[in-house]
Enzyme design. Structure first.
Site, PDB file in Angstrom:
ATOM      1  N   CYS A   1     -28.062 -18.840 -72.386  1.00 13.07           N
ATOM      2  CA  CYS A   1     -28.902 -18.538 -71.690  1.00 13.07           C
ATOM      3  C   CYS A   1     -30.274 -17.968 -72.383  1.00 13.07           C
ATOM      4  CB  CYS A   1     -28.573 -17.450 -70.562  1.00 13.07           C
ATOM      5  SG  CYS A   1     -29.483 -17.433 -68.997  1.00 13.07           S
TER       6      CYS A   1
ATOM      7  N   ASP B   1     -16.720  -1.648 -56.336  1.00  8.51           N
ATOM      8  CA  ASP B   1     -16.351  -0.542 -57.217  1.00  8.51           C
ATOM      9  C   ASP B   1     -16.494   0.826 -56.611  1.00  8.51           C
ATOM     10  OD1 ASP B   1     -15.422   0.800 -59.815  1.00  8.51           O
ATOM     11  OD2 ASP B   1     -17.489   1.272 -59.909  1.00  8.51           O
TER      12      ASP B   1
END
Length: 159
Positions: free
Chosen positions: A76, A128
């Protein structure tokens, strides 16, 4: 030339050469959602999650992740991001938090991966921070909603 842009003529992984591409304004919007229990929605809305302000933390995490996309996704390109926006919609009827990541830049290649990375990380952060309340949460529907700029032009997902 191979139809796969990240594979060279010998079948090796290769970063796409964007040297001769034009610099244009580019934009990408990605979305995704997390299904949670109603107790999670209430804890988030009332800022009662013991780890802190869930959506503020998820927003920062999404922005940071979008900026680090080239470190996470092989091949990327590094992009100078002009704008990273993370927004949330809470659907109390269906117990879903929807996340949107908008990326804007001026460059030679698009920002789709940055937008998808931002959404993914924001949703993972929600998971989370809330997993002590609800371990059954489900992240889903991460997708590109819109992009503009470059040779392929404007794209809007049709439902």
């Amino acid at each position: 030339m191979s139809e796969l842009t990240h594979i060279d003529s010998n079948g090796n992984a290769s970063m796409v050469d964007i040297t001769n591409k034009d610099v244009t304004k580019r934009m990408a919007v990605a979305s995704g959602s997390i299904s949670v229990g109603s107790n999670v929605i209430e804890a988030i809305v009332n800022n009662q999650v013991s780890k802190g302000d869930v959506l503020a933390t998820a927003r920062i995490a999404g922005i940071m992740a979008a900026k680090k996309t080239p470190e996470l996704i092989p091949l990327c390109h590094t992009l100078l991001l002009n704008k990273v926006g993370i927004d949330f919609e809470i659907d109390r009827d269906q117990n879903i938090i929807k996340c949107f990541c908008t990326i804007k830049l001026t460059g030679k290649t698009g920002a789709e991966m940055e937008a998808l990375t931002g959404v993914s990380t924001a949703l993972l952060t929600i998971y989370d921070m809330c997993k002590a309340i609800d371990k059954t949460m489900v992240i889903s529907d991460i997708r590109l909603e819109e992009k503009d700029g470059g040779k392929s032009g404007h794209y809007i997902r049709e439902v």
